[in-house]
Design a protein around this motif. Structure first.
Motif, PDB file in Angstrom:
ATOM      1  N   ASP A   1       0.808  -1.223   0.000  1.00 40.30           N
ATOM      2  CA  ASP A   1       0.000   0.000   0.000  1.00 40.30           C
ATOM      3  C   ASP A   1       0.841   1.273   0.000  1.00 40.30           C
ATOM      4  O   ASP A   1       0.343   2.351   0.291  1.00 40.30           O
ATOM      5  CB  ASP A   1      -0.937   0.008   1.213  1.00 40.30           C
ATOM      6  N   ALA A   2       2.122   1.149  -0.346  1.00 44.71           N
ATOM      7  CA  ALA A   2       3.001   2.329  -0.290  1.00 44.71           C
ATOM      8  C   ALA A   2       2.526   3.436  -1.223  1.00 44.71           C
ATOM      9  O   ALA A   2       2.540   4.621  -0.860  1.00 44.71           O
ATOM     10  CB  ALA A   2       4.440   1.937  -0.618  1.00 44.71           C
TER      11      ALA A   2
ATOM     12  N   ALA B   1      -0.476   4.053  -2.247  1.00 38.84           N
ATOM     13  CA  ALA B   1      -1.712   4.652  -1.721  1.00 38.84           C
ATOM     14  C   ALA B   1      -1.408   5.674  -0.630  1.00 38.84           C
ATOM     15  O   ALA B   1      -2.190   6.597  -0.392  1.00 38.84           O
ATOM     16  CB  ALA B   1      -2.637   3.558  -1.187  1.00 38.84           C
ATOM     17  N   ARG B   2      -0.261   5.496   0.043  1.00 37.34           N
ATOM     18  CA  ARG B   2       0.110   6.406   1.129  1.00 37.34           C
ATOM     19  C   ARG B   2       1.090   7.486   0.680  1.00 37.34           C
ATOM     20  O   ARG B   2       1.576   8.271   1.489  1.00 37.34           O
ATOM     21  CB  ARG B   2       0.734   5.602   2.274  1.00 37.34           C
ATOM     22  N   ALA B   3       1.394   7.537  -0.623  1.00 38.87           N
ATOM     23  CA  ALA B   3       2.414   8.459  -1.116  1.00 38.87           C
ATOM     24  C   ALA B   3       1.946   9.909  -1.036  1.00 38.87           C
ATOM     25  O   ALA B   3       0.765  10.207  -1.189  1.00 38.87           O
ATOM     26  CB  ALA B   3       2.774   8.126  -2.564  1.00 38.87           C
ATOM     27  N   HIS B   4       2.903  10.818  -0.810  1.00 37.44           N
ATOM     28  CA  HIS B   4       2.581  12.244  -0.846  1.00 37.44           C
ATOM     29  C   HIS B   4       2.405  12.678  -2.296  1.00 37.44           C
ATOM     30  O   HIS B   4       2.770  11.958  -3.232  1.00 37.44           O
ATOM     31  CB  HIS B   4       3.685  13.061  -0.171  1.00 37.44           C
TER      32      HIS B   4
ATOM     33  N   TRP C   1       0.912   4.667 -10.284  1.00 32.10           N
ATOM     34  CA  TRP C   1       0.657   5.749  -9.323  1.00 32.10           C
ATOM     35  C   TRP C   1      -0.160   6.795 -10.062  1.00 32.10           C
ATOM     36  O   TRP C   1       0.391   7.719 -10.644  1.00 32.10           O
ATOM     37  CB  TRP C   1       1.987   6.311  -8.806  1.00 32.10           C
TER      38      TRP C   1
END
Length: 209
Positions: free
Chosen positions: A20-21, A23-26, A45
């Protein structure tokens, strides 16, 4: 995290766990794009790709979308923003599952992409040139490993177009780069440098009857 299995003919299958990286990206910092001659994105992304393509269009910078497997709705958002929508065969099937290849590529151009093509492995590629469907063969090689061939193709295409090569020359250049990668194997590490590709092309030309 991915497991890549390569068979005796060099064909690869990838099994991955994305986590889920993303989905959590800035949000994408567009400042990192300043000075770029080309922007290359894929659909993994979506917010970052969309922001990069908007930036490229606003700054008159060439953009290439690596239109690989993705939800149709995601491709629908990205295709109109790209100068080049360059599909994998499976990506084109995601985009227009009921359409034949030419119709699917024309649909991408009608949506707003300025150019559209699909890569077909050792069968080369097809692209739309105006109203015509143009086939581009790929060099015949004995593949050791096709892993990353699509990435090499898209990267080389972006380089060639950014240098000002026309569409035909750019696709030929990208096809040769991908073919050399497949012949060398080595996964992503088999991606050729420019000098290696030029040497390889020269050797093939010298031995072609």
């Amino acid at each position: 995290v991915s497991a890549v299995i390569v068979d005796a003919q060099g064909q690869r299958q990838i099994y991955n766990q994305r986590g889920d990286a993303i989905a959590r990206a800035h949000a994408l910092d567009r400042a990192v794009l300043d000075g770029a001659d080309a922007v290359l994105v894929d659909p993994r992304w979506l917010p970052g790709a969309e922001a990069a393509l908007h930036w490229a269009r606003a700054h008159g910078v060439l953009s290439v979308l690596d239109a690989d497997v993705a939800p149709q709705a995601d491709l629908q958002r990205l295709i109109p923003l790209a100068d080049w929508a360059a599909f994998s065969e499976s990506g084109l099937a995601c985009w227009a599952p009921q359409a034949e290849r030419g119709a699917a590529l024309r649909e991408a151009v009608a949506l707003g992409a300025r150019h559209a093509l699909v890569t077909l492995g050792d069968q080369g590629s097809l692209r739309i040139d105006g109203s015509e469907l143009v086939a581009c063969p790929t060099p015949v090689v004995r593949p050791r490993d096709t892993t990353a061939a699509g990435d090499v193709f898209h990267g080389a295409l972006a380089v060639a177009l950014a240098e000002g090569q026309d569409a035909t020359a750019a696709v030929i250049f990208a096809s040769a780069a991908a073919a050399l990668k497949c012949e060398r194997g080595l996964g992503a590490l088999g991606a050729p440098t420019r000098d290696e590709l030029e040497t390889w092309n020269g050797q093939r030309a010298a031995t072609t009857p």
